[in-house]
Write a protein that holds these residues in place. Structure first.
Motif, short mmCIF file in Angstrom:
data_model
loop_
_atom_site.label_atom_id
_atom_site.label_comp_id
_atom_site.label_asym_id
_atom_site.label_seq_id
_atom_site.Cartn_x
_atom_site.Cartn_y
_atom_site.Cartn_z
N TYR A 17 4.13 -13.89 -0.59
CA TYR A 17 4.21 -14.70 0.39
C TYR A 17 5.23 -15.59 -0.45
CZ TYR A 17 3.47 -18.05 3.84
OH TYR A 17 3.95 -18.69 4.60
N CYS A 59 2.92 -10.13 16.22
CA CYS A 59 3.95 -10.18 16.11
C CYS A 59 5.07 -9.03 17.30
CB CYS A 59 4.63 -10.19 15.38
SG CYS A 59 4.31 -11.62 14.08
N GLY A 97 8.96 -13.92 -0.60
CA GLY A 97 9.30 -13.52 0.25
C GLY A 97 9.66 -12.40 1.11
N ARG A 141 15.18 -8.31 -0.68
CA ARG A 141 14.29 -8.49 -0.22
C ARG A 141 13.23 -9.45 -1.10
NH1 ARG A 141 11.48 -6.87 4.07
NH2 ARG A 141 12.74 -4.78 5.43
N VAL A 152 6.30 -10.79 1.46
CA VAL A 152 5.50 -11.01 3.04
C VAL A 152 6.15 -12.33 3.86
CG1 VAL A 152 2.93 -11.45 3.16
CG2 VAL A 152 3.68 -9.43 1.63
N SER A 153 5.41 -12.36 4.85
CA SER A 153 6.80 -13.34 6.14
C SER A 153 4.73 -14.22 6.10
CB SER A 153 7.00 -12.58 6.88
OG SER A 153 6.19 -12.37 8.05
N GLU A 154 4.12 -12.98 6.34
CA GLU A 154 2.89 -13.98 7.02
C GLU A 154 1.60 -13.16 5.86
OE1 GLU A 154 -0.55 -14.73 10.95
OE2 GLU A 154 1.86 -13.88 10.74
N SER A 179 11.39 -1.67 6.87
CA SER A 179 10.72 -2.80 8.24
C SER A 179 11.20 -3.85 7.84
CB SER A 179 9.09 -2.77 6.94
OG SER A 179 8.26 -1.48 7.36
N ASP A 180 10.83 -4.56 8.87
CA ASP A 180 12.25 -5.65 9.36
C ASP A 180 10.78 -6.79 8.46
OD1 ASP A 180 14.14 -5.02 11.15
OD2 ASP A 180 13.01 -3.54 12.29
N PHE A 181 10.09 -6.74 8.47
CA PHE A 181 9.27 -7.84 8.14
C PHE A 181 7.64 -7.16 7.92
CE2 PHE A 181 9.13 -9.34 12.67
CZ PHE A 181 7.53 -9.68 12.51
N VAL A 182 6.87 -7.94 6.64
CA VAL A 182 5.76 -7.58 6.13
C VAL A 182 4.61 -8.38 6.49
CG1 VAL A 182 4.56 -6.51 4.21
CG2 VAL A 182 6.84 -5.62 4.82
N VAL A 194 7.26 -3.49 12.05
CA VAL A 194 6.06 -4.69 11.39
C VAL A 194 5.40 -3.45 10.92
CG1 VAL A 194 5.22 -6.81 11.24
CG2 VAL A 194 6.68 -6.35 13.32
#
Length: 257
Positions: free
Chosen positions: A174, A195, A177, A150, A179-181, A118-121, A100
Motif C-alpha cells: 500500500y 468500488c 502504490g 506500478r 495496492v490502492s486500499e 487490473s486497473d487497481f488492487v 478491480v
C-alpha cells in the motif's frame, strides 16, 4: 471441471471472476488460462456488465502464477518462445471495462499478469507479494515489465531479485502504490465490489474511454519491454530439470517487509 467461478449481477452491472483452484493456491493451469481468455472475450459483448471484480478462492492465495505441473510445448527456436500467460489478462484480450482486483493471501509470479492488467488492487492484510523466478533459475521478464509501471524501480528490482527470500506485505504494498486500499481482515472483496458498484453506475462510454486512455499511457513502455522478454528468457532460463531441482530444494524461510 471449471477452474473459474463467474457471477454477474445484472442489477449492479458487476461481474465477479474468481480463480477457483484453492487446493492449488489458485495456480493457473492451461485450462484456467483458456477459461480466462474466454471469459474476458465474453465480457466484451455483455453490455449488462459495466465493471469487473477479480479475486481468488480461499484465504491462502490470490494466485501463485503458472501451475508448475502445466506442460507447455515450446518451438525449438529462441525466436519463438511461447509464454502461456502472456494473453491471460483483460487488456490483452481487448477488454476495456474496469477491473478491480481483490487480493487475499499470496500473489506471486504469474499472478502479476493479472494484477498488472487490473486497473487497481485492493488488499486484505494477509496479502503478500513476491516473485520466485530468480530463485528457480528463471528470468522475470514480463512480470517485471508489468510491475515497473506500478512501483518505484528500486522496489520492483528488489522484489524480482530477492526471489522467495522476501515478500512485500500488504502494508508495504500500500505504501508503494501497488495496492490502492488496505482493508480490515476479510474485507478486500467487499471493498473491491463497493468500488466497482460506484464505477458501474457511471455512463460506460466515459468509463471505458478512461480505462483505454490510462492503458495507452503505458503501452509504449510495455511494448518495448515485451519485445526483449522472449530473448532474455531464452538466454537466461535454466533447463527445466535444473529448475525443478532448485524448486525441490528451496529454502522455505523468508522475511516480510
Amino acid at each position: 471441471m471449471k477452474t473459474l467461478t463467474v457471477t454477474a449481477d445484472k442489477d449492479s452491472g458487476i461481474a465477479t471472476v474468481t480463480l477457483d483452484r484453492p487446493a492449488r493456491l489458485n495456480a493457473i493451469d492451461l485450462t484456467m488460462r483458456d477459461e480466462l481468455r474466454e471469459v474476458w472475450g465474453e465480457l466484451r459483448f455483455d453490455d449488462t456488465v459495466r465493471a469487473v471484480v477479480l479475486t481468488g478462492a480461499g484465504d491462502r492465495a490470490f494466485s501463485t502464477g503458472l501451475d508448475r505441473d502445466a506442460v507447455v510445448p515450446q518451438p525449438n527456436s529462441p525466436y519463438m518462445a511461447d509464454d502461456p500467460l502472456l494473453h491471460v489478462g483483460p487488456k490483452s484480450n481487448d477488454l476495456w471495462k474496469p477491473v478491480v482486483a481483490a487480493v487475499r493471501g499470496m500473489a506471486c509470479g504469474g499472478a502479476f499478469y493479472l494484477l498488472g492488467e487490473s486497473d487497481f488492487v485492493i488488499a486484505d492484510p494477509s496479502a503478500a507479494f513476491f516473485d520466485p523466478h530468480t530463485t528457480y533459475g528463471m528470468v522475470s521478464a514480463y512480470e517485471s515489465v508489468l510491475l515497473s509501471g506500478r512501483m518505484p524501480y528500486g522496489e520492483v528490482a528488489r522484489m524480482m531479485l530477492m526471489g522467495t527470500a522476501e515478500r512485500i506485505g500488504a502494508r508495504r504494498a500500500y505504501e508503494l502504490g501497488l495496492v490502492s486500499e488496505l482493508t480490515e481482515p476479510g474485507g478486500a472483496l467487499a471493498a473491491a465490489t463497493e468500488c466497482a458498484t460506484v464505477i458501474a453506475g457511471y455512463p460506460p462510454e466515459g468509463v471505458q474511454g478512461t480505462v483505454r486512455a490510462l492503458w495507452a499511457a503505458k503501452e509504449a513502455s510495455l511494448a518495448a519491454g515485451y519485445a526483449q522478454a522472449p530473448h532474455l528468457i531464452s538466454l537466461g532460463n535454466l533447463p527445466d530439470e535444473r529448475q525443478a531441482e532448485l524448486f525441490a530444494g528451496r529454502n522455505r524461510t523468508y522475511r516480510t517487509r
